[in-house]
Design an enzyme around this catalytic site. Structure first.
Site, PDB file in Angstrom:
ATOM      1  CD1 TRP A 130      23.123 -12.335 -15.730  1.00 54.05           C
ATOM      2  CD2 TRP A 130      21.615 -12.321 -17.382  1.00 54.05           C
ATOM      3  NE1 TRP A 130      21.888 -12.546 -15.172  1.00 54.05           N
ATOM      4  CE2 TRP A 130      20.945 -12.549 -16.163  1.00 54.05           C
ATOM      5  CE3 TRP A 130      20.866 -12.259 -18.560  1.00 54.05           C
ATOM      6  CZ2 TRP A 130      19.574 -12.723 -16.088  1.00 54.05           C
ATOM      7  CZ3 TRP A 130      19.506 -12.430 -18.485  1.00 54.05           C
ATOM      8  CH2 TRP A 130      18.867 -12.657 -17.254  1.00 54.05           C
ATOM      9  CG  ASP A 211      20.331  -7.732 -22.189  1.00 51.85           C
ATOM     10  OD1 ASP A 211      19.353  -7.046 -21.846  1.00 51.85           O
ATOM     11  OD2 ASP A 211      20.775  -8.688 -21.504  1.00 51.85           O
ATOM     12  CB  ALA A 213      19.146  -5.326 -18.036  1.00 54.09           C
ATOM     13  CE  LYS A 246      18.173  -6.209 -13.064  1.00 54.08           C
ATOM     14  NZ  LYS A 246      18.825  -7.308 -12.455  1.00 54.08           N
TER      15      LYS A 246
HETATM   16  C1  LMR Z   1      21.535 -10.549 -11.970  1.00 52.46           C
HETATM   17  O1  LMR Z   1      22.300 -10.629 -12.923  1.00 52.46           O
HETATM   18  O2  LMR Z   1      21.861 -10.800 -10.810  1.00 52.46           O
HETATM   19  C2  LMR Z   1      20.111 -10.102 -12.213  1.00 52.46           C
HETATM   20  O3  LMR Z   1      19.947  -9.764 -13.541  1.00 52.46           O
HETATM   21  C3  LMR Z   1      19.105 -11.046 -11.706  1.00 52.46           C
HETATM   22  C4  LMR Z   1      19.011 -12.309 -12.501  1.00 52.46           C
HETATM   23  O4  LMR Z   1      17.904 -12.630 -12.928  1.00 52.46           O
HETATM   24  O5  LMR Z   1      20.017 -12.993 -12.701  1.00 52.46           O
END
Ligand code: LMR
Length: 397
Positions: A130, A211, A213, A246
């Site tokens: 991410w 992590d 999420a 989420k």
């Molecule tokens: C994403 O990956 O799009 C979400 O987790 C929102 C973010 O904060 O990046």
């Protein structure tokens, strides 16, 4: 003082939200930021949340401070949700949980704890990971390196390369793992791969930082926590950051938690005091509202049942869209195999097109995704999925 500061580039994910909103074209498709959407393209407040919120507000008599650790009931409920009832690490008094401002806050508090304990620490993240992991974790002062993870040829995990990379890490290295619904690829470890990683982590003395999420949006609420539960039971030290953005749809309420598993109840107590100090020095206390809602849902059988159903609806819709996207892409672009999309889990997949093709999709077809071709599957709808597949077919042929 501030003249020297240069303009920052747009955030690679959040920057797309503004671009999408500004696009007047009626055909536009938002596959950018990772928020769940229903078939109307809306991100509604869950019914369980609305009901819990009404109960919380009706009962609330004060807005006085709660505490740097947040809502103690919420922390306890989150431990049960993440680790399951009667988890051995929880029962042994080895787990402490602190409420945090969203999953991001939980990740940052965890990184600060690692930095306090071991200022030279390096956190190893998957390739890719991410986008926000990088600034969020390194902002604490810890270093960041990468291990091999995604196999673009299969759309799955390159498990051999991953294990080879982890095998070389020094004792005490921190390894960031995605608990489920890998962001950005959707490629998750199988249960047997989680067991193999556990054995390696035990043998090499690594410290996992999980992590999670998207609990509930992959295979199921308990199933998605398989890795976190396994690791918490089998290791002396683990960090687990979770988000309620989420699965409870509480995005803007900034609701998350960090659980730290340590060797003994005494070290767990010491760690909690450090977590409290970290929170106090960064933001003092987490926002209360979202945590109060989650606490209400998780401790009320009716609301919990409603929430479990609503999470199931979100999960099933995403799984259905994955199947439908593969069918539509096979129709529109039969020369190319997109079947990996149906084997992946959670909101995201890499479409696997080039940066130029991403730009063409945005500029010519008004389809928004991040530059690395990550798509939010939940942004597809029955009335835009064929349009999406046709546009992809046009840019890849
Ligand atoms: C994403 O990956 O799009 C979400 O987790 C929102 C973010 O904060 O990046």
């Amino acid at each position: 003082m501030f003249e020297r500061l240069e303009r920052m580039p747009d955030d690679p994910i959040l920057g797309l939200m503004a671009a999408y909103r500004a696009d007047p074209d009626a055909r536009k498709v938002d596959l950018g930021v990772g928020v769940y959407r229903n078939d109307k393209g809306e991100t509604p407040v869950l019914d369980a949340v609305r009901k819990a919120e009404a109960a919380v507000l009706a009962r609330q008599t004060s807005k006085t401070y709660v505490a740097p650790v947040g809502n103690a009931g919420f922390n306890q409920s989150m431990e049960k949700l993440v680790f399951g009832e009667g988890h051995p690490a929880v029962q042994a008094g080895r787990v402490r949980t602190i409420q945090a401002p969203g999953g991001c806050g939980a990740l940052r508090v965890g990184a600060e704890l690692v930095h306090l304990a071991y200022p030279d620490a390096t956190v190893h993240v998957s390739t890719p990971t991410w986008a926000n992991h990088v600034p969020l974790l390194t902002g604490s002062g810890i270093k960041l390196e990468r291990y091999a993870y995604y196999d673009a040829a299969t759309g799955g995990v390159n498990f051999g390369a991953m294990m080879e990379g982890l095998e070389k890490l020094p004792k005490g290295a921190v390894v960031l793992l995605h608990g489920c619904c890998h962001n950005p690829t959707g490629a998750d470890l199988s249960e047997s791969q989680w067991r193999d990683v556990l054995a390696l982590v035990q043998r090499r003395g690594l410290v996992p930082f999980i992590d999670m999420a998207y609990q509930g949006l992959g295979t199921g609420i308990a199933e998605d926590a398989f890795g976190a539960r396994l690791f918490a039971a089998g290791l002396p030290e683990v960090l687990v950051a979770v988000s309620c953005s989420k699965n409870f749809g509480l995005y803007r309420e900034r609701t998350g938690a960090l659980s730290v598993i340590s060797q003994t109840p005494a070290s767990a107590e010491a760690i909690l005091t450090q977590l409290v100090r970290i929170a106090r020095t960064m933001y003092s206390m987490p926002p209360d509202h979202g945590a109060a809602i989650v606490q209400e849902i998780l401790t009320n059988d009716t609301l919990r049942g409603l929430w479990v159903d609503e999470v199931g609806t979100m999960r099933n819709r995403i799984a259905g869209l994955r199947t439908e996207a593969v069918a539509q892409l096979a129709r529109a672009a039969p020369q190319r195999d997109f079947s990996f999309i149906a084997r992946q889990r959670g909101m995201f997949s890499y479409l696997g097109v080039t940066r130029d093709q991403v730009r063409e999709l945005r500029e010519k077809h008004h389809i928004y995704m991040t530059d690395d071709s990550r798509i939010n599957i939940a942004g597809l709808k029955s009335d835009n999925i064929a349009y999406f597949a046709d546009a992809v077919a046009q840019v890849v042929t």
